[in-house]
Design a protein around this motif. Structure first.
Motif, PDB file in Angstrom:
ATOM      1  N   GLN A   1       3.205  16.689  -0.791  1.00 20.93           N
ATOM      2  CA  GLN A   1       2.114  15.527  -1.124  1.00 20.93           C
ATOM      3  C   GLN A   1       2.074  14.083  -0.330  1.00 20.93           C
ATOM      4  OE1 GLN A   1       1.767  15.356  -5.684  1.00 20.93           O
ATOM      5  NE2 GLN A   1       1.557  17.679  -5.671  1.00 20.93           N
TER       6      GLN A   1
ATOM      7  N   TRP B   1      -0.747  12.486   2.019  1.00 20.12           N
ATOM      8  CA  TRP B   1      -1.806  11.403   1.931  1.00 20.12           C
ATOM      9  C   TRP B   1      -1.491  10.900   3.856  1.00 20.12           C
ATOM     10  CZ3 TRP B   1      -0.046   6.756   3.090  1.00 20.12           C
ATOM     11  CH2 TRP B   1      -0.611   5.658   2.867  1.00 20.12           C
TER      12      TRP B   1
ATOM     13  N   ALA C   1       1.870   1.479  -3.460  1.00 18.12           N
ATOM     14  CA  ALA C   1       1.635   2.284  -4.448  1.00 18.12           C
ATOM     15  C   ALA C   1       1.362   3.765  -4.696  1.00 18.12           C
ATOM     16  CB  ALA C   1       0.040   1.816  -3.803  1.00 18.12           C
ATOM     17  N   LEU C   2       1.298   4.463  -3.086  1.00 18.09           N
ATOM     18  CA  LEU C   2       1.600   6.050  -2.686  1.00 18.09           C
ATOM     19  C   LEU C   2       2.546   6.348  -3.314  1.00 18.09           C
ATOM     20  CD1 LEU C   2       0.851   8.667  -1.550  1.00 18.09           C
ATOM     21  CD2 LEU C   2       2.035   8.073   0.229  1.00 18.09           C
TER      22      LEU C   2
ATOM     23  N   GLU D   1       3.816   5.541  -6.003  1.00 20.66           N
ATOM     24  CA  GLU D   1       4.382   5.465  -7.100  1.00 20.66           C
ATOM     25  C   GLU D   1       3.353   6.301  -7.776  1.00 20.66           C
ATOM     26  OE1 GLU D   1       4.924   4.055 -11.333  1.00 20.66           O
ATOM     27  OE2 GLU D   1       5.692   3.537  -9.725  1.00 20.66           O
ATOM     28  N   ARG D   2       2.194   6.707  -7.573  1.00 18.03           N
ATOM     29  CA  ARG D   2       1.132   7.354  -7.883  1.00 18.03           C
ATOM     30  C   ARG D   2       1.405   8.926  -7.860  1.00 18.03           C
ATOM     31  NH1 ARG D   2      -2.237   4.097  -4.652  1.00 18.03           N
ATOM     32  NH2 ARG D   2      -2.242   6.039  -2.561  1.00 18.03           N
ATOM     33  N   LEU D   3       2.571   9.465  -6.917  1.00 19.37           N
ATOM     34  CA  LEU D   3       3.375  10.716  -6.555  1.00 19.37           C
ATOM     35  C   LEU D   3       4.304  10.400  -8.070  1.00 19.37           C
ATOM     36  CD1 LEU D   3       3.971  11.209  -2.588  1.00 19.37           C
ATOM     37  CD2 LEU D   3       2.155  11.872  -4.074  1.00 19.37           C
ATOM     38  N   ARG D   4       4.709   9.324  -8.235  1.00 17.90           N
ATOM     39  CA  ARG D   4       5.890   9.358  -9.577  1.00 17.90           C
ATOM     40  C   ARG D   4       5.388   9.867 -10.490  1.00 17.90           C
ATOM     41  NH1 ARG D   4       8.605   4.868  -6.761  1.00 17.90           N
ATOM     42  NH2 ARG D   4      10.211   5.084  -6.016  1.00 17.90           N
ATOM     43  N   GLU D   5       3.757   9.187 -10.403  1.00 19.94           N
ATOM     44  CA  GLU D   5       3.364   9.192 -12.056  1.00 19.94           C
ATOM     45  C   GLU D   5       2.462  11.280 -12.181  1.00 19.94           C
ATOM     46  OE1 GLU D   5      -0.117   6.831 -11.749  1.00 19.94           O
ATOM     47  OE2 GLU D   5       1.542   5.104 -11.737  1.00 19.94           O
ATOM     48  N   GLN D   6       2.516  11.623 -11.260  1.00 19.41           N
ATOM     49  CA  GLN D   6       2.236  13.192 -11.386  1.00 19.41           C
ATOM     50  C   GLN D   6       3.777  13.807 -12.088  1.00 19.41           C
ATOM     51  OE1 GLN D   6       1.111  14.223  -7.448  1.00 19.41           O
ATOM     52  NE2 GLN D   6      -0.356  12.636  -6.902  1.00 19.41           N
TER      53      GLN D   6
ATOM     54  N   ASP E   1       0.544  -1.221  -0.363  1.00 19.63           N
ATOM     55  CA  ASP E   1       0.383   0.154  -0.264  1.00 19.63           C
ATOM     56  C   ASP E   1       1.065   1.054  -0.257  1.00 19.63           C
ATOM     57  OD1 ASP E   1      -1.997  -1.358   0.009  1.00 19.63           O
ATOM     58  OD2 ASP E   1      -3.245  -0.655   1.409  1.00 19.63           O
TER      59      ASP E   1
END
Length: 202
Positions: A93, A97, A74-75, A77-82, A71
């Protein structure tokens, strides 16, 4: 400690299902005093089945810690995708979270695992704290310009950011005071962008 070699080499559908149910259970009850009998009763299984699927109680705890880390990853990775972020924005950010009330159970479990891994140097807790530090530092490094990222001063800056975030999180978990801890984090991040950081990192 019992060996984990009796566990199946690849997770079965039942093992995956029970791991998810056990994960929800420990988010509510914690790992410190985990007992297989009440856990099994709560998730519709038996201690014997859990021992077969996970090899041992330690094997189950190890799987639960890995699930919690998933989990966390996953956080990240979401930050990297930004896309590219400066260090202060990335840290803000991350804090948004971390401080969200919905994530409190997961982070309480993280704090428990982190603390246990510092005093229990072997078994399922081994390496948990080190891995989480490495995960977060890697994300913060990606938010720095390449030249700063590899410099000792850049490493020190992201280490300080991580220390502030972790300290504020532990304070938040202890007190529930999101307003005060958020103000403290933001004060640090404001100072971070005014302390002579490269313009590309502002």
């Amino acid at each position: 400690m019992a060996s984990d070699t009796s566990a199946p080499s690849a997770p079965s559908a039942r093992q995956t299902e029970l791991l998810e149910l056990a994960y929800r259970y420990v988010l509510e009850h914690g790992l410190a005093d985990l007992s297989l009998r009440p856990l099994a009763a709560a998730i519709g299984s038996s201690p014997r089945v859990l021992l077969y699927l996970f090899g041992s109680k330690d094997g189950l705890v190890r799987a639960l810690l890995a699930r919690a880390r998933a989990d966390e990853l996953a956080l990240l990775e979401r930050l990297r995708e930004q896309g590219a972020l400066d260090l202060a924005t990335a840290a803000e950010q991350v804090w948004n979270w971390l401080s969200a009330p919905a994530h409190r159970p997961l982070l309480a479990l993280w704090a428990e695992g982190y603390g246990r891994s510092l005093v229990v140097r072997d078994g399922p807790w081994h390496g948990f704290a080190t891995a989480t530090v490495d995960d977060w530092l890697a994300l913060l490094a990606e938010a720095q310009p390449p030249a700063e990222r590899t410099a000792p001063a850049g490493e020190a800056r992201r280490t300080l950011v991580l220390a502030v975030l972790r300290g504020a999180l532990l304070d938040l978990l202890a007190t529930g005071d999101r307003t005060r801890t958020t103000a403290a984090v933001r004060a640090h991040l404001t100072a971070l962008t005014a302390d002579g950081a490269p313009a590309s990192d502002r």
